[in-house]
Scaffold this motif. Structure first.
Motif, PDB file in Angstrom:
ATOM      1  N   GLU A  18       0.938  -1.316   0.134  1.00 34.18           N
ATOM      2  CA  GLU A  18      -0.041   0.046  -0.028  1.00 34.18           C
ATOM      3  C   GLU A  18       0.887   1.203  -0.001  1.00 34.18           C
ATOM      4  O   GLU A  18       0.328   2.271  -0.398  1.00 34.18           O
ATOM      5  CB  GLU A  18      -0.898   0.168   1.078  1.00 34.18           C
ATOM      6  N   THR A  19       2.167   1.144   0.514  1.00 35.99           N
ATOM      7  CA  THR A  19       2.986   2.488   0.485  1.00 35.99           C
ATOM      8  C   THR A  19       3.320   2.660  -1.015  1.00 35.99           C
ATOM      9  O   THR A  19       3.806   3.831  -1.402  1.00 35.99           O
ATOM     10  CB  THR A  19       4.364   2.076   1.172  1.00 35.99           C
ATOM     11  N   LYS A  20       3.132   1.901  -2.067  1.00 33.25           N
ATOM     12  CA  LYS A  20       3.670   2.360  -3.319  1.00 33.25           C
ATOM     13  C   LYS A  20       2.390   2.591  -4.317  1.00 33.25           C
ATOM     14  O   LYS A  20       2.306   2.398  -5.357  1.00 33.25           O
ATOM     15  CB  LYS A  20       4.219   1.037  -4.216  1.00 33.25           C
ATOM     16  N   ASN A  21       1.346   2.958  -3.619  1.00 34.34           N
ATOM     17  CA  ASN A  21       0.026   3.344  -4.346  1.00 34.34           C
ATOM     18  C   ASN A  21       0.442   4.881  -4.820  1.00 34.34           C
ATOM     19  O   ASN A  21       1.356   5.676  -4.311  1.00 34.34           O
ATOM     20  CB  ASN A  21      -0.947   4.012  -3.209  1.00 34.34           C
ATOM     21  N   GLU A  54       7.074  -0.420 -10.434  1.00 38.87           N
ATOM     22  CA  GLU A  54       7.645  -0.260  -9.016  1.00 38.87           C
ATOM     23  C   GLU A  54       6.973  -1.301  -8.143  1.00 38.87           C
ATOM     24  O   GLU A  54       7.443  -1.586  -7.073  1.00 38.87           O
ATOM     25  CB  GLU A  54       7.581   1.076  -8.741  1.00 38.87           C
ATOM     26  N   CYS A  55       5.651  -1.112  -8.203  1.00 40.71           N
ATOM     27  CA  CYS A  55       4.667  -1.922  -7.594  1.00 40.71           C
ATOM     28  C   CYS A  55       5.007  -3.427  -7.577  1.00 40.71           C
ATOM     29  O   CYS A  55       5.150  -4.152  -6.576  1.00 40.71           O
ATOM     30  CB  CYS A  55       3.230  -1.766  -7.863  1.00 40.71           C
ATOM     31  N   LEU A  56       5.259  -3.922  -8.776  1.00 38.86           N
ATOM     32  CA  LEU A  56       5.430  -5.512  -8.977  1.00 38.86           C
ATOM     33  C   LEU A  56       6.923  -5.724  -8.611  1.00 38.86           C
ATOM     34  O   LEU A  56       7.228  -7.125  -8.856  1.00 38.86           O
ATOM     35  CB  LEU A  56       4.918  -5.762 -10.213  1.00 38.86           C
ATOM     36  N   ASN A  57       7.850  -4.919  -8.085  1.00 36.70           N
ATOM     37  CA  ASN A  57       9.079  -5.362  -7.902  1.00 36.70           C
ATOM     38  C   ASN A  57       9.077  -6.443  -6.603  1.00 36.70           C
ATOM     39  O   ASN A  57       9.659  -7.095  -6.329  1.00 36.70           O
ATOM     40  CB  ASN A  57       9.896  -4.287  -7.420  1.00 36.70           C
ATOM     41  N   ASN A  58       7.855  -6.119  -5.712  1.00 35.97           N
ATOM     42  CA  ASN A  58       7.566  -6.901  -4.588  1.00 35.97           C
ATOM     43  C   ASN A  58       6.700  -8.030  -4.861  1.00 35.97           C
ATOM     44  O   ASN A  58       5.651  -7.789  -5.615  1.00 35.97           O
ATOM     45  CB  ASN A  58       6.965  -6.004  -3.710  1.00 35.97           C
ATOM     46  N   CYS A  88      -1.947  -0.015  -5.482  1.00 37.29           N
ATOM     47  CA  CYS A  88      -0.749  -1.101  -5.301  1.00 37.29           C
ATOM     48  C   CYS A  88      -1.498  -1.911  -4.054  1.00 37.29           C
ATOM     49  O   CYS A  88      -1.335  -1.196  -3.024  1.00 37.29           O
ATOM     50  CB  CYS A  88       0.511  -0.970  -5.393  1.00 37.29           C
ATOM     51  N   VAL A  89      -1.626  -3.180  -4.031  1.00 34.01           N
ATOM     52  CA  VAL A  89      -2.437  -3.691  -2.960  1.00 34.01           C
ATOM     53  C   VAL A  89      -1.663  -5.349  -2.697  1.00 34.01           C
ATOM     54  O   VAL A  89      -0.899  -5.732  -3.483  1.00 34.01           O
ATOM     55  CB  VAL A  89      -3.806  -4.007  -3.104  1.00 34.01           C
ATOM     56  N   SER A  90      -1.631  -5.465  -1.443  1.00 33.93           N
ATOM     57  CA  SER A  90      -0.972  -6.952  -1.216  1.00 33.93           C
ATOM     58  C   SER A  90      -2.046  -7.871  -1.945  1.00 33.93           C
ATOM     59  O   SER A  90      -3.180  -7.859  -1.978  1.00 33.93           O
ATOM     60  CB  SER A  90      -1.281  -7.274   0.461  1.00 33.93           C
ATOM     61  N   TYR A  91      -1.411  -8.830  -2.508  1.00 32.46           N
ATOM     62  CA  TYR A  91      -2.140  -9.994  -3.224  1.00 32.46           C
ATOM     63  C   TYR A  91      -2.743 -10.802  -1.981  1.00 32.46           C
ATOM     64  O   TYR A  91      -2.527 -11.275  -1.201  1.00 32.46           O
ATOM     65  CB  TYR A  91      -0.977 -11.049  -3.991  1.00 32.46           C
ATOM     66  N   PRO A  92      -4.176 -10.993  -2.462  1.00 29.78           N
ATOM     67  CA  PRO A  92      -5.125 -11.946  -1.635  1.00 29.78           C
ATOM     68  C   PRO A  92      -4.719 -13.551  -1.576  1.00 29.78           C
ATOM     69  O   PRO A  92      -5.178 -13.979  -2.435  1.00 29.78           O
ATOM     70  CB  PRO A  92      -6.466 -11.667  -1.942  1.00 29.78           C
ATOM     71  N   VAL A  93      -3.694 -14.006  -0.862  1.00 36.98           N
ATOM     72  CA  VAL A  93      -3.067 -15.273  -0.917  1.00 36.98           C
ATOM     73  C   VAL A  93      -4.272 -16.169  -0.533  1.00 36.98           C
ATOM     74  O   VAL A  93      -4.152 -17.244  -1.367  1.00 36.98           O
ATOM     75  CB  VAL A  93      -1.975 -15.523   0.146  1.00 36.98           C
ATOM     76  N   ARG A  94      -5.162 -16.002   0.344  1.00 34.90           N
ATOM     77  CA  ARG A  94      -6.096 -17.047   0.765  1.00 34.90           C
ATOM     78  C   ARG A  94      -7.258 -17.403  -0.292  1.00 34.90           C
ATOM     79  O   ARG A  94      -7.677 -18.247  -0.380  1.00 34.90           O
ATOM     80  CB  ARG A  94      -6.774 -16.468   2.152  1.00 34.90           C
ATOM     81  N   THR A  95      -7.612 -16.267  -1.482  1.00 42.06           N
ATOM     82  CA  THR A  95      -8.441 -16.586  -2.278  1.00 42.06           C
ATOM     83  C   THR A  95      -7.994 -16.894  -3.757  1.00 42.06           C
ATOM     84  O   THR A  95      -8.712 -16.784  -4.710  1.00 42.06           O
ATOM     85  CB  THR A  95      -9.308 -15.246  -2.436  1.00 42.06           C
TER      86      THR A  95
END
Length: 166
Positions: A31-34, A40-44, A56-63
């Protein structure tokens, strides 16, 4: 290994490793990369870029698949900025299907070829058995002829003298 068959394997391997590698860049939240760029976001690898909202959001791993409320699949970017998530899923599904079908065709052809080879092997063995049986019958007939010649020579052609004792 052919380059065409290596590309899908590498793509699948890349997809699985990025899903499993969820601990890249600890302490840096997506979220800091919004407001930055997709690259730049997809470097992580734990981040998902949404083109529609430019977030830029954290990937929802559970779904496994990101929900539509987070970002529509055709606007979501993960791993590669130039390919949307929907295209990535379709591409991986098609490649997986092609690999499975190719594997089944190879399996079918190998089994069929093996059966053809074994039937020719069985036919060859049967010919050898018939040939040896013919040779054995010929030898038996020759031995009987020799024994009959010897009996005739010594006058033993008549009934067996020992048959009355039995």
């Amino acid at each position: 290994m052919d380059v065409r068959s290596l590309a899908p394997v590498l793509l699948l391997l890349f997809a699985f490793t990025t899903v499993l590698a969820q601990t890249a860049a600890p302490g840096v939240a997506c979220e800091t990369k919004n407001g930055t760029s997709c690259e730049e976001c997809l470097n992580n690898v734990t981040c998902l870029w949404c083109i529609k909202t430019k977030t830029c959001v954290s990937y929802p791993v559970r779904t496994i698949l990101p929900p539509h409320s987070l970002c529509p699949l055709n606007d979501a970017r993960w791993g590669l900025c130039w390919m949307n998530f929907q295209s990535l899923i379709i591409t991986l599904a098609v490649l997986g299907g092609v690999i499975i079908i190719a594997f089944l065709i190879c399996l079918f052809c190998c089994c069929k070829c093996e059966n053809i080879g074994s039937s020719s092997f069985l036919a060859k063995m049967e010919r050898q058995v018939n040939k040896s049986m013919n040779k054995q019958e010929t030898r038996r007939a020759e031995m009987k002829q020799r024994h009959d010649d010897i009996r005739r020579k010594y006058g033993l052609n008549g009934p067996n003298p020992y048959s009355r004792f039995g």
